[in-house]
Motif scaffolding. Sequence first.
Motif, PDB file in Angstrom:
ATOM      1  N   PHE A   1       0.842  -1.180   0.000  1.00  0.00           N
ATOM      2  CA  PHE A   1       0.000   0.000   0.000  1.00  0.00           C
ATOM      3  C   PHE A   1       0.876   1.228   0.000  1.00  0.00           C
ATOM      4  O   PHE A   1       2.080   1.162   0.255  1.00  0.00           O
ATOM      5  N   ASN A   2       0.280   2.340  -0.298  1.00  0.00           N
ATOM      6  CA  ASN A   2       0.943   3.628  -0.215  1.00  0.00           C
ATOM      7  C   ASN A   2      -0.132   4.678   0.064  1.00  0.00           C
ATOM      8  O   ASN A   2      -1.316   4.421  -0.140  1.00  0.00           O
ATOM      9  N   ILE A   3       0.284   5.829   0.512  1.00  0.00           N
ATOM     10  CA  ILE A   3      -0.633   6.940   0.750  1.00  0.00           C
ATOM     11  C   ILE A   3      -0.097   8.148  -0.011  1.00  0.00           C
ATOM     12  O   ILE A   3       1.099   8.442   0.066  1.00  0.00           O
ATOM     13  N   VAL A   4      -0.990   8.808  -0.731  1.00  0.00           N
ATOM     14  CA  VAL A   4      -0.629  10.024  -1.448  1.00  0.00           C
ATOM     15  C   VAL A   4      -1.567  11.124  -0.972  1.00  0.00           C
ATOM     16  O   VAL A   4      -2.783  10.998  -1.088  1.00  0.00           O
ATOM     17  N   ASN A  14       5.672   6.854   0.401  1.00  0.00           N
ATOM     18  CA  ASN A  14       6.824   6.114  -0.127  1.00  0.00           C
ATOM     19  C   ASN A  14       6.896   6.283  -1.627  1.00  0.00           C
ATOM     20  O   ASN A  14       5.887   6.582  -2.270  1.00  0.00           O
ATOM     21  N   LYS A  15       8.069   6.024  -2.175  1.00  0.00           N
ATOM     22  CA  LYS A  15       8.227   6.070  -3.631  1.00  0.00           C
ATOM     23  C   LYS A  15       7.472   4.909  -4.286  1.00  0.00           C
ATOM     24  O   LYS A  15       6.893   5.062  -5.348  1.00  0.00           O
ATOM     25  N   ASN A  16       7.466   3.761  -3.642  1.00  0.00           N
ATOM     26  CA  ASN A  16       6.797   2.565  -4.150  1.00  0.00           C
ATOM     27  C   ASN A  16       5.900   1.979  -3.070  1.00  0.00           C
ATOM     28  O   ASN A  16       6.110   2.230  -1.886  1.00  0.00           O
ATOM     29  N   PRO A  17       4.926   1.151  -3.459  1.00  0.00           N
ATOM     30  CA  PRO A  17       4.082   0.497  -2.452  1.00  0.00           C
ATOM     31  C   PRO A  17       4.917  -0.367  -1.505  1.00  0.00           C
ATOM     32  O   PRO A  17       5.961  -0.899  -1.878  1.00  0.00           O
ATOM     33  N   ILE A  18       4.427  -0.496  -0.268  1.00  0.00           N
ATOM     34  CA  ILE A  18       5.101  -1.293   0.759  1.00  0.00           C
ATOM     35  C   ILE A  18       4.121  -2.316   1.318  1.00  0.00           C
ATOM     36  O   ILE A  18       2.910  -2.187   1.173  1.00  0.00           O
ATOM     37  N   ALA A  19       4.662  -3.333   1.962  1.00  0.00           N
ATOM     38  CA  ALA A  19       3.830  -4.374   2.577  1.00  0.00           C
ATOM     39  C   ALA A  19       3.042  -3.786   3.747  1.00  0.00           C
ATOM     40  O   ALA A  19       3.513  -2.874   4.431  1.00  0.00           O
ATOM     41  N   ALA A  20       1.870  -4.320   3.992  1.00  0.00           N
ATOM     42  CA  ALA A  20       1.007  -3.843   5.076  1.00  0.00           C
ATOM     43  C   ALA A  20       1.381  -4.508   6.400  1.00  0.00           C
ATOM     44  O   ALA A  20       0.554  -5.098   7.068  1.00  0.00           O
ATOM     45  N   SER A  21       2.635  -4.371   6.786  1.00  0.00           N
ATOM     46  CA  SER A  21       3.097  -4.924   8.061  1.00  0.00           C
ATOM     47  C   SER A  21       2.701  -3.980   9.195  1.00  0.00           C
ATOM     48  O   SER A  21       2.343  -2.820   8.960  1.00  0.00           O
ATOM     49  N   ARG A  22       2.807  -4.449  10.410  1.00  0.00           N
ATOM     50  CA  ARG A  22       2.479  -3.624  11.571  1.00  0.00           C
ATOM     51  C   ARG A  22       3.344  -2.349  11.597  1.00  0.00           C
ATOM     52  O   ARG A  22       2.859  -1.256  11.825  1.00  0.00           O
ATOM     53  N   ALA A  28       2.458   4.694   8.382  1.00  0.00           N
ATOM     54  CA  ALA A  28       1.366   5.380   7.686  1.00  0.00           C
ATOM     55  C   ALA A  28       0.610   6.303   8.642  1.00  0.00           C
ATOM     56  O   ALA A  28       0.265   7.431   8.282  1.00  0.00           O
ATOM     57  N   LYS A  29       0.367   5.843   9.850  1.00  0.00           N
ATOM     58  CA  LYS A  29      -0.311   6.685  10.838  1.00  0.00           C
ATOM     59  C   LYS A  29       0.501   7.934  11.130  1.00  0.00           C
ATOM     60  O   LYS A  29      -0.039   9.038  11.220  1.00  0.00           O
ATOM     61  N   GLY A  30       1.805   7.772  11.266  1.00  0.00           N
ATOM     62  CA  GLY A  30       2.674   8.922  11.495  1.00  0.00           C
ATOM     63  C   GLY A  30       2.675   9.886  10.314  1.00  0.00           C
ATOM     64  O   GLY A  30       2.649  11.103  10.486  1.00  0.00           O
ATOM     65  N   ALA A  59       0.747   9.454 -21.206  1.00  0.00           N
ATOM     66  CA  ALA A  59      -0.495   8.745 -20.922  1.00  0.00           C
ATOM     67  C   ALA A  59      -0.250   7.279 -20.609  1.00  0.00           C
ATOM     68  O   ALA A  59      -1.176   6.500 -20.524  1.00  0.00           O
ATOM     69  N   SER A  60       0.991   6.870 -20.446  1.00  0.00           N
ATOM     70  CA  SER A  60       1.311   5.462 -20.212  1.00  0.00           C
ATOM     71  C   SER A  60       1.879   5.272 -18.813  1.00  0.00           C
ATOM     72  O   SER A  60       2.958   5.767 -18.522  1.00  0.00           O
ATOM     73  N   PRO A  61       1.181   4.556 -17.942  1.00  0.00           N
ATOM     74  CA  PRO A  61       1.722   4.322 -16.605  1.00  0.00           C
ATOM     75  C   PRO A  61       2.839   3.292 -16.623  1.00  0.00           C
ATOM     76  O   PRO A  61       2.945   2.499 -17.547  1.00  0.00           O
ATOM     77  N   ASN A  62       3.667   3.313 -15.612  1.00  0.00           N
ATOM     78  CA  ASN A  62       4.690   2.302 -15.409  1.00  0.00           C
ATOM     79  C   ASN A  62       3.999   1.135 -14.709  1.00  0.00           C
ATOM     80  O   ASN A  62       3.737   1.175 -13.521  1.00  0.00           O
ATOM     81  N   PHE A  63       3.695   0.084 -15.443  1.00  0.00           N
ATOM     82  CA  PHE A  63       2.871  -0.997 -14.913  1.00  0.00           C
ATOM     83  C   PHE A  63       3.571  -1.835 -13.851  1.00  0.00           C
ATOM     84  O   PHE A  63       2.937  -2.611 -13.170  1.00  0.00           O
ATOM     85  N   ARG A  64       4.865  -1.677 -13.659  1.00  0.00           N
ATOM     86  CA  ARG A  64       5.563  -2.469 -12.647  1.00  0.00           C
ATOM     87  C   ARG A  64       5.047  -2.186 -11.251  1.00  0.00           C
ATOM     88  O   ARG A  64       4.979  -3.065 -10.421  1.00  0.00           O
ATOM     89  N   SER A  65       4.692  -0.961 -10.975  1.00  0.00           N
ATOM     90  CA  SER A  65       4.236  -0.643  -9.619  1.00  0.00           C
ATOM     91  C   SER A  65       2.847  -0.019  -9.602  1.00  0.00           C
ATOM     92  O   SER A  65       2.475   0.628  -8.650  1.00  0.00           O
ATOM     93  N   THR A  66       2.086  -0.228 -10.669  1.00  0.00           N
ATOM     94  CA  THR A  66       0.727   0.291 -10.714  1.00  0.00           C
ATOM     95  C   THR A  66      -0.143  -0.522  -9.752  1.00  0.00           C
ATOM     96  O   THR A  66      -0.147  -1.740  -9.799  1.00  0.00           O
ATOM     97  N   PRO A  67      -0.886   0.157  -8.901  1.00  0.00           N
ATOM     98  CA  PRO A  67      -1.744  -0.575  -7.959  1.00  0.00           C
ATOM     99  C   PRO A  67      -2.928  -1.207  -8.685  1.00  0.00           C
ATOM    100  O   PRO A  67      -3.271  -0.816  -9.797  1.00  0.00           O
ATOM    101  N   ASP A  68      -3.565  -2.180  -8.033  1.00  0.00           N
ATOM    102  CA  ASP A  68      -4.787  -2.750  -8.622  1.00  0.00           C
ATOM    103  C   ASP A  68      -6.019  -1.999  -8.132  1.00  0.00           C
ATOM    104  O   ASP A  68      -7.066  -2.057  -8.749  1.00  0.00           O
ATOM    105  N   THR A  69      -5.877  -1.251  -7.027  1.00  0.00           N
ATOM    106  CA  THR A  69      -7.002  -0.520  -6.445  1.00  0.00           C
ATOM    107  C   THR A  69      -6.520   0.803  -5.867  1.00  0.00           C
ATOM    108  O   THR A  69      -5.470   0.858  -5.231  1.00  0.00           O
ATOM    109  N   ILE A  70      -7.312   1.842  -6.095  1.00  0.00           N
ATOM    110  CA  ILE A  70      -7.087   3.138  -5.462  1.00  0.00           C
ATOM    111  C   ILE A  70      -8.361   3.489  -4.703  1.00  0.00           C
ATOM    112  O   ILE A  70      -9.460   3.327  -5.231  1.00  0.00           O
ATOM    113  N   THR A  71      -8.203   3.958  -3.482  1.00  0.00           N
ATOM    114  CA  THR A  71      -9.321   4.519  -2.738  1.00  0.00           C
ATOM    115  C   THR A  71      -9.025   5.998  -2.604  1.00  0.00           C
ATOM    116  O   THR A  71      -8.063   6.400  -1.959  1.00  0.00           O
ATOM    117  N   PHE A  72      -9.848   6.806  -3.262  1.00  0.00           N
ATOM    118  CA  PHE A  72      -9.646   8.251  -3.390  1.00  0.00           C
ATOM    119  C   PHE A  72     -10.584   8.939  -2.413  1.00  0.00           C
ATOM    120  O   PHE A  72     -11.795   8.850  -2.555  1.00  0.00           O
TER     121      PHE A  72
END
Length: 136
Positions: A1-4, A14-22, A28-30, A59-72
């Motif tokens: 996940f990541n937060i923007v 983060n620059k790239n998504p990270i694992a949802a570890s504790r 993320a809270k910080g 108009a072309s995303p970098n699919f290597r780190s494209t998320p499958d879901t965004i919550t806006f």
Amino acid sequence: FNIVSFGTRVRAMNKNPIAASRGNVNKAKGFLRSLPADGETNYYGALRAALDLTGAVDASPNFRSTPDTITFLTDGKPTRGEMTDADTLLEWYTALNRYARVRTHVIAFGNTGVDLELLRGMAERNDGKFVHVAGK
């Protein structure tokens, strides 16, 4: 996940998504606690950051780190960034996402200064759900 965050300035946790570890959830809270309340709203910059688009207008995303879901989540309308017109923004994102197929859920807060039509369209055209949390 990541937060923007997408106020006057677009900031990614983060620059790239990270694992949802504790530890990363605590990070993320910080990050969320550290965000200033900005008066502007940059949808375009936030969507570009979430889809990992390069700095060039493209108009072309970098699919290597494209998320499958965004919550806006937003309580405003687009007022900052290279693209602020609602119709143009919706057409741009929908056209771009026809390749990436990122499910886009949208949660809109409040009744004043929120473009509900744009936000509903963003969710419906991108296989997501739209939720409006009306305020007093």
